[in-house]
Design a protein around this motif. Structure first.
Motif, PDB file in Angstrom:
ATOM      1  N   GLN A  25     -49.670   1.121  39.377  1.00 28.29           N
ATOM      2  CA  GLN A  25     -48.250   1.246  39.011  1.00 28.29           C
ATOM      3  C   GLN A  25     -47.787   2.679  39.227  1.00 28.29           C
ATOM      4  N   ASP A  82     -53.753  -6.788  45.232  1.00 28.90           N
ATOM      5  CA  ASP A  82     -53.161  -8.115  45.194  1.00 28.90           C
ATOM      6  C   ASP A  82     -53.071  -8.633  43.764  1.00 28.90           C
ATOM      7  N   CYS A  83     -54.210  -9.034  43.181  1.00 26.66           N
ATOM      8  CA  CYS A  83     -54.108  -9.709  41.879  1.00 26.66           C
ATOM      9  C   CYS A  83     -53.751  -8.750  40.758  1.00 26.66           C
ATOM     10  N   ILE A 109     -59.933  -8.848  39.851  1.00 24.06           N
ATOM     11  CA  ILE A 109     -60.829  -9.915  40.273  1.00 24.06           C
ATOM     12  C   ILE A 109     -60.768 -10.202  41.774  1.00 24.06           C
ATOM     13  N   HIS A 118     -56.235   2.814  33.839  1.00 23.91           N
ATOM     14  CA  HIS A 118     -54.919   3.183  33.326  1.00 23.91           C
ATOM     15  C   HIS A 118     -54.781   4.697  33.173  1.00 23.91           C
ATOM     16  N   ARG A 170     -53.922   6.498  30.913  1.00 21.59           N
ATOM     17  CA  ARG A 170     -54.311   7.157  29.667  1.00 21.59           C
ATOM     18  C   ARG A 170     -55.634   7.905  29.806  1.00 21.59           C
ATOM     19  N   ALA A 177     -58.298 -15.785  40.428  1.00 18.88           N
ATOM     20  CA  ALA A 177     -57.980 -15.216  39.117  1.00 18.88           C
ATOM     21  C   ALA A 177     -58.033 -16.249  37.993  1.00 18.88           C
ATOM     22  N   THR A 194     -47.888 -14.012  36.465  1.00 21.12           N
ATOM     23  CA  THR A 194     -49.334 -13.778  36.500  1.00 21.12           C
ATOM     24  C   THR A 194     -49.870 -13.946  37.911  1.00 21.12           C
ATOM     25  N   ALA A 205     -50.622 -13.063  41.879  1.00 16.03           N
ATOM     26  CA  ALA A 205     -50.963 -11.823  42.563  1.00 16.03           C
ATOM     27  C   ALA A 205     -49.702 -11.270  43.215  1.00 16.03           C
ATOM     28  N   LYS A 206     -49.731  -9.968  43.526  1.00 18.78           N
ATOM     29  CA  LYS A 206     -48.540  -9.345  44.092  1.00 18.78           C
ATOM     30  C   LYS A 206     -48.155  -9.981  45.422  1.00 18.78           C
ATOM     31  N   GLN A 262     -43.670  -1.983  34.930  1.00 15.67           N
ATOM     32  CA  GLN A 262     -44.573  -3.142  34.948  1.00 15.67           C
ATOM     33  C   GLN A 262     -44.492  -3.840  36.311  1.00 15.67           C
ATOM     34  N   SER A 263     -45.659  -4.089  36.917  1.00 11.81           N
ATOM     35  CA  SER A 263     -45.610  -4.684  38.246  1.00 11.81           C
ATOM     36  C   SER A 263     -46.085  -6.118  38.241  1.00 11.81           C
ATOM     37  N   LYS A 264     -46.851  -6.486  37.226  1.00 12.23           N
ATOM     38  CA  LYS A 264     -47.276  -7.881  37.119  1.00 12.23           C
ATOM     39  C   LYS A 264     -47.729  -8.121  35.684  1.00 12.23           C
ATOM     40  N   LEU A 265     -47.935  -9.381  35.347  1.00  6.03           N
ATOM     41  CA  LEU A 265     -48.403  -9.690  34.005  1.00  6.03           C
ATOM     42  C   LEU A 265     -49.808 -10.240  34.101  1.00  6.03           C
ATOM     43  N   THR A 266     -50.608  -9.892  33.106  1.00  7.11           N
ATOM     44  CA  THR A 266     -51.991 -10.347  33.138  1.00  7.11           C
ATOM     45  C   THR A 266     -52.193 -11.441  32.117  1.00  7.11           C
ATOM     46  N   LEU A 267     -52.781 -12.499  32.612  1.00  6.70           N
ATOM     47  CA  LEU A 267     -53.012 -13.656  31.770  1.00  6.70           C
ATOM     48  C   LEU A 267     -54.356 -13.496  31.066  1.00  6.70           C
ATOM     49  N   MET A 321     -61.136  -6.861  29.449  1.00  7.03           N
ATOM     50  CA  MET A 321     -59.933  -6.733  30.262  1.00  7.03           C
ATOM     51  C   MET A 321     -58.746  -6.320  29.383  1.00  7.03           C
ATOM     52  N   ARG A 329     -59.145  -2.737  28.460  1.00  2.67           N
ATOM     53  CA  ARG A 329     -58.835  -1.807  29.551  1.00  2.67           C
ATOM     54  C   ARG A 329     -57.338  -1.638  29.734  1.00  2.67           C
ATOM     55  N   ILE A 330     -56.600  -2.757  29.586  1.00  5.76           N
ATOM     56  CA  ILE A 330     -55.171  -2.685  29.853  1.00  5.76           C
ATOM     57  C   ILE A 330     -54.406  -2.052  28.692  1.00  5.76           C
ATOM     58  N   THR A 331     -54.764  -2.429  27.472  1.00  9.09           N
ATOM     59  CA  THR A 331     -53.970  -1.962  26.335  1.00  9.09           C
ATOM     60  C   THR A 331     -54.587  -0.785  25.607  1.00  9.09           C
TER      61      THR A 331
END
Lengths: 233, 248, 617
Positions: free
Chosen positions: B35, B57-58, B62, B87, B89, C75, C217, C219-220, C257-262, C360, C363-365
């Motif tokens: 991002q 991509d994803c 993964i 990230h 941070r 995914a 969710t 992919a880009k 934000q570029s995508k949402l993660t499920l 996961m 890592r993201i939050t």
């Protein structure tokens, strides 16, 4: 096409063509060279025994009755050294070909000093071995070797004379240190190269390799030090 | 926070390429690394400069599409993490980061940070499969798999084919990638019939693709985003050596 | 236009078998004379390409990623359903069929769904044989878990990476075949070269169109370009408004934000969903006592609890946030709490089941879900709509087959968890390889090459679009337009829709589309890898598709599954279907950009599972 196809070349060619084959050869020749280093050290440590002991040992080795065996051993070692060096040079070339453009910035994530310097420690140790042979076996470097009689070298006197020169001793100690970093990586890595890895044993192998390498270093370095501080006279 | 980036820019495969310096002045801690690159690219577009090409991509760690060297580490400094999951941070204000594409003869640069990893597909095509025709399978429970083997097989099968192992390896070897597939299939009863041919064919293909040789250094294991272990390389070595000795 | 679904009749249990027997076969020696193009290399496309090549056809498989192994099927986390009844808990093909028709809110073809349920058994066998490392019990037998919308344990899984492992199975099967419509036109992403490819049949397995919403969710790179361009050349688009919102995604953190993660739905097996009783309760979750927590799914749906279908779970989460009881900084999230499961099973069991998902999330939050509950919010996840296909999976364009998420066929208005992988593989491994031969054997083909008028026209169209995008030289980036379109769609054609909002969206989209074409800024050239240009073409298609989605949503004056029209709900706030007027698949025909499309209806009849209001109480 629906099943795995294999290039029909002779299996020896196929084995050696693969980097894994070359690494296996390096591991096997490495074992032989390690065995030699160990035997050589055990022989040398006799210098701490009865003053005549090491010379008797040398006389035994040089006894014309054993010459055949000695040359068999020497040839095997030379062959192992040769194969070890040829395979490593081929792998070195492969490495350079595989990454023609270097990174501007590159860090090490896990590499040990020993593993990264195999290609430096190896040639330096090889150069040292040549020097060592010229120095103490042939006598082309330093004082001429003394003999007690035909085929009975006065090893003890030669060693003491050789290591009385601090520059030579320092070079020996440095070379031994490199030899031992080489041995440390080589010792555990040969198990990996030959296909043995286990989460329980591999860390112990690494530890064992380190201990062995350090013991060999201590054993070998102790001799020039002992000569210089006058423990061996 | 402010991040300074030095990014490899190369128009196409035949261009020489060079490092260029950029600044991203307003980076949020919660942003992912990609991002942050999106923000840089939007800014470049405003300034009429062509955006930086990078594979992704994803963006959930993964697909294995993303990845570049960040300050000399594949996928950046965080272990077990793809670039998209890294990230901001984990960085601090004023950090200077060098972004370079995966470097290997087998991975030619396509543009900027994008490389062609087709060589990895060809290694799989050489033998990274079980030859079962659609429809010929017996009942799923007809083949029992000890739980431990299933787990270890899954550990190896987790490989996402990102190429970080190759990029990080001082020898540019694809040993971790190849070993992971050999271990995945070789640990399952279904994979036994072709186990030896698989090792021989895949190892030969990796050589043909001009990947280097494994020297057991462990850089690949340290940066693998799926934390695949060096053990898989030993399995590959064992399978290959056994196949070479006993094959008829 | 009369839509012929070619659905077989008679006892449902033997429909597929009888139908298959009646299909014409291609002689094995003749198969190599046919070329089939497969677009997409995910579970559907990859498995189809592998199976077709194995049968002996010439297959060309295309994907936009650098390797077929990266398709977004990879995914999928949770698992794949199969009615194996290995657990003796009363599962059967009929029950899976029943659950899927009911879960789809009675908007799918019974024949298709029954076939899917039956094939589910073969898929597991096939994947095990390929070496997919499914989870095992200590005895070595296959393990199962339960999933949303079902009361039996029928989901097979490989940790939290089931999609990856199934896709790698299909990918490896495809790689094994290496050395392997009457055509498609592609633009080589690396050289920019526009090329026509010709074949005797074309298979689209190009996935869903969730990226219309910008944030999803997906992919880009996921896009609707292949199905949309096919639609513009005559293929009907069915039920475009049926989109699925996934209840367990990581909430949005900012404008960038570029995508949402499920986070896999399987988390709802052990996690409990709650919000504070009180509005605007900003205390940390650990500070909120048990009595002041509202486990709203367990309270409202005692028999299914946290395992209600996705649409129900999503709407309830939205409702809680709309009431002002949402959590986190934005107030757009609910808690998914593992405290009780960790107490009951121990952290090690939870780690084994969901370890990679927890990692996961962490890592993201930057938060630790073993200690604090996860924050989740619904996000666009799957699109049930797609190109209309008959029972043979062929669209109304002869020779054009559509499989997997790209078609509309099996999930009705809502898809159950762990059923997407099942459908993709069923279509690709088992249905299409059987049905495509019937078309090839029944038709004679003339040789077509690049000089064919249709090919030349298609090529020049692609060139013109590329030129137009590069020449616009406007002021705004592709992403900025896409984000704006996405906001309109999420706002007005998202989790809940109403007439006013849909009309508003239909007023906003065309002018934005016009502006896009004249004001978009795409730098670089068309003769090399140009990621902005790739995006630009996809967004252009999303604009047109978005309009169709809104029209379809507006036309469907009922609520069903993922399509919730606020005007049509029961007094308890559940979706109110109108079976009398809307028991049909809406198949739209393209009439030109900005022109109202024509609606064709395929009536749906239910002989076995009788429409009832879904109840998960």
């Amino acid at each position: 096409m629906s099943a795995i196809a294999i290039n029909p070349v002779h299996r020896v060619v196929r084995f050696y063509e693969a980097p894994i084959g070359k690494k296996a050869i390096m591991a096997l020749t490495g074992v032989m060279l390690f065995g030699y280093v160990l035997a050589h050290l055990l022989g040398n440590l006799q210098i701490y025994g009865d003053p005549q002991q090491i010379n008797k040992y040398a006389a035994f080795l040089h006894n014309p009755a054993n010459a055949g065996l000695l040359w068999v051993a020497r040839s095997a070692l030379l062959l192992a050294v040769g194969m070890h060096i040829v395979a490593s040079l081929q792998l070195w070339k492969l490495k350079n070909d595989a990454r023609p453009v270097a990174y501007v910035k590159k860090e090490d994530a896990a590499a040990t000093y020993a593993s990264r310097t195999m290609m430096w420690s190896g040639p330096i140790v090889a150069a040292f071995v040549i020097f060592h042979v010229l120095h103490l076996t042939v006598g082309a470097v330093g004082p001429l070797p003394q003999e007690i009689g035909p085929n009975e070298p006065n090893v003890r006197a030669n060693v003491i004379a050789g290591f009385s020169n601090p520059a030579i001793s320092a070079f020996y100690i440095l070379a031994i240190a490199l030899l031992c970093t080489h041995l440390y990586h080589g010792l555990w890595s040969m198990f990996q190269s030959l296909g043995f890895s286990h989460p329980r044993y591999t860390p112990k192998l690494k530890m064992g390799a380190a201990i062995f390498a350090i013991l060999i270093a201590i054993g070998n370095c102790s001799i020039p030090i002992a000569v210089m501080v006058g423990l061996v006279k | 926070m402010r991040i300074i980036l030095h990014i490899w820019r190369q128009r196409n495969a035949s261009d020489k390429g060079k490092m260029s310096r950029y600044e991203v002045p307003d980076v949020n801690h919660e942003m992912s690394f990609l991002q942050m690159l999106d923000v840089l690219n939007e800014d470049l577009i405003v300034r009429n400069e062509e955006p930086v090409a990078f594979d992704h991509d994803c963006r959930e760690g993964i697909c294995g599409m993303c990845g570049c060297m960040v300050n000399g580490m594949a996928h950046g400094p965080l272990p077990g993490t793809t670039l998209c999951q890294l990230h901001m941070r984990h960085f601090k204000d004023g950090d200077e980061l060098y972004l370079e594409p995966w470097r290997a003869k087998a991975f030619p640069v396509v543009k900027d940070l994008v490389v062609d990893r087709g060589a990895l597909d060809r290694i799989i095509a050489a033998g990274g499969y079980i030859s079962v025709a659609t429809g010929s399978a017996p009942d799923g429970n007809a083949v029992l798999v000890p739980k431990e083997n299933a787990e270890r097989s899954m550990d190896a099968a987790a490989c996402i084919g990102c190429g970080a192992c190759v990029a990080m390896c001082p020898n540019a070897a694809a040993a971790l990638f190849t070993g992971a597939k050999i271990a995945h299939l070789g640990l399952l009863p279904q994979g036994q019939p072709e186990r030896e041919q698989r090792a021989i064919a895949m190892v030969a293909q990796a050589r043909q693709e001009l990947f280097g040789s494994c020297t057991n250094i462990g850089e690949c294991e340290a940066v693998c985003p799926k934390e695949i272990k060096l053990e898989v390389i030993a399995r590959m070595n064992a399978d290959f050596i056994r196949a070479s000795l006993t094959g008829r | 236009m009369e839509l012929n679904s070619k659905s077989p009749t008679g006892p449902i249990e033997t429909r597929w078998e009888r139908h298959r027997f009646n299909l014409k076969l291609v002689n094995p020696a003749n198969k190599r004379k046919y070329t089939i193009i497969v677009v997409g290399s995910g579970l559907a496309g990859g498995s189809a390409a592998a199976s077709l090549a194995e049968l002996g056809y010439n297959v060309d498989c295309f994907c936009f990623q650098d390797s077929p192994r990266r398709a977004h099927s990879i995914a999928a986390q949770g698992g794949i359903n199969a009615a194996k009844n290995y657990h003796n808990d009363g599962d059967s093909v009929y029950r899976l069929f029943y659950d899927t028709v009911k879960g789809g809110d009675f908007r799918a073809r019974e024949s298709n769904v029954y076939r899917l349920a039956g094939i589910s058994l073969n898929i597991i066998d096939q994947c095990v044989a390929q070496g997919v490392p499914f989870a095992r019990e200590y005895s070595g037998y296959l393990d199962n878990r339960s999933f949303g919308g079902a009361q039996v344990s029928r989901t097979f899984y490989a940790r939290g990476q089931t999609g990856q492992q199934l896709l790698l199975g299909a990918y490896q099967a495809l790689e094994r075949q290496i050395g392997f419509a009457r055509g498609i036109v592609t633009r080589d992403l690396i050289s920019g070269k526009i090329e026509s490819h010709f074949a005797d049949a074309v298979v689209l397995g190009t996935g869903g169109y969730g990226n219309v919403y910008y944030l999803s969710t997906n992919a880009k790179g996921c896009n609707a370009t292949a199905i949309w361009r096919a639609h513009k050349r005559g293929a009907l688009f069915a039920n475009p408004c049926f989109t699925q919102i996934h209840p367990t995604c990581i909430p949005v953190s900012g404008e960038y934000q570029s995508k949402l993660t499920l986070m896999s739905e399987s988390l709802r097996n052990d996690g409990r969903v709650w919000v504070p009783e009180k509005k605007g309760d900003k205390r940390a979750p650990s500070q909120i006592p048990e009595a002041e927590r509202d486990y709203f799914l367990e309270r409202k749906y005692p028999s299914f609890g946290n395992l209600v279908p996705r649409d129900v779970a999503s709407r309830n989460a939205k409702a809680a946030c709309d009431e002002g009881r949402g959590v986190g900084e934005s107030g757009l999230a609910v808690y998914l709490d593992f405290r009780d499961a960790i107490e009951r099973l121990g952290a090690s069991v939870i780690k084994e089941r969901y370890g990679n998902l927890f990692d996961m999330y962490n890592r993201i939050t930057g938060e630790d879900p073993y200690k604090d509950p996860m924050r989740i919010y619904p996000a666009i996840h799957y699109t049930m709509g797609g190109l209309w296909v008959d029972y043979n999976l062929m669209s109304n364009v002869p020779g054009l087959y559509v499989i997997g998420e790209a078609n509309f066929s099996d999930h009705g208005a809502n898809r159950l968890g762990a059923s997407a992988l099942m459908q993709g593989l069923a279509d690709g491994y088992f249905v299409l390889p059987n049905t495509i031969g019937d078309y090839l054997a029944s038709n004679k083909f003339e040789k077509v090459d690049a000089s064919h008028a249709a090919a030349r026209e298609a090529e020049s169209d692609v060139q013109a679009v590329t030129r137009k995008l590069l020449d616009a030289k406007g002021k705004r980036s592709v992403d900025s337009y896409h984000r704006e379109l996405g906001k309109i769609m999420w706002e007005h054609c998202g989790m809940a829709r109403n007439t006013e909002g849909l009309k508003h969206a239909l007023a906003l989209i065309p002018p934005l589309r016009e502006q896009y074409w004249s004001d978009v800024k795409v730098l670089g050239s068309g003769e090399e890898l140009n990621q902005s240009l790739e995006k630009a073409g996809r967004v252009a298609d999303f604009f047109e598709l978005a309009e169709l989605m809104c029209r379809d949503a507006l036309e469907r004056n009922e609520s069903c599954g993922g399509h919730f029209r606020e005007e049509y709900q029961t007094p308890e706030g559940e979706a109110a279907r109108d079976d009398e007027n809307f028991a049909y698949a809406a198949a739209w025909g393209f009439q030109g950009v900005g022109q109202p499309p024509v609606l064709h209806k395929e009536p749906l009849t239910f002989e076995y599972v009788h429409p009832s209001q879904r109840s998960y109480k």
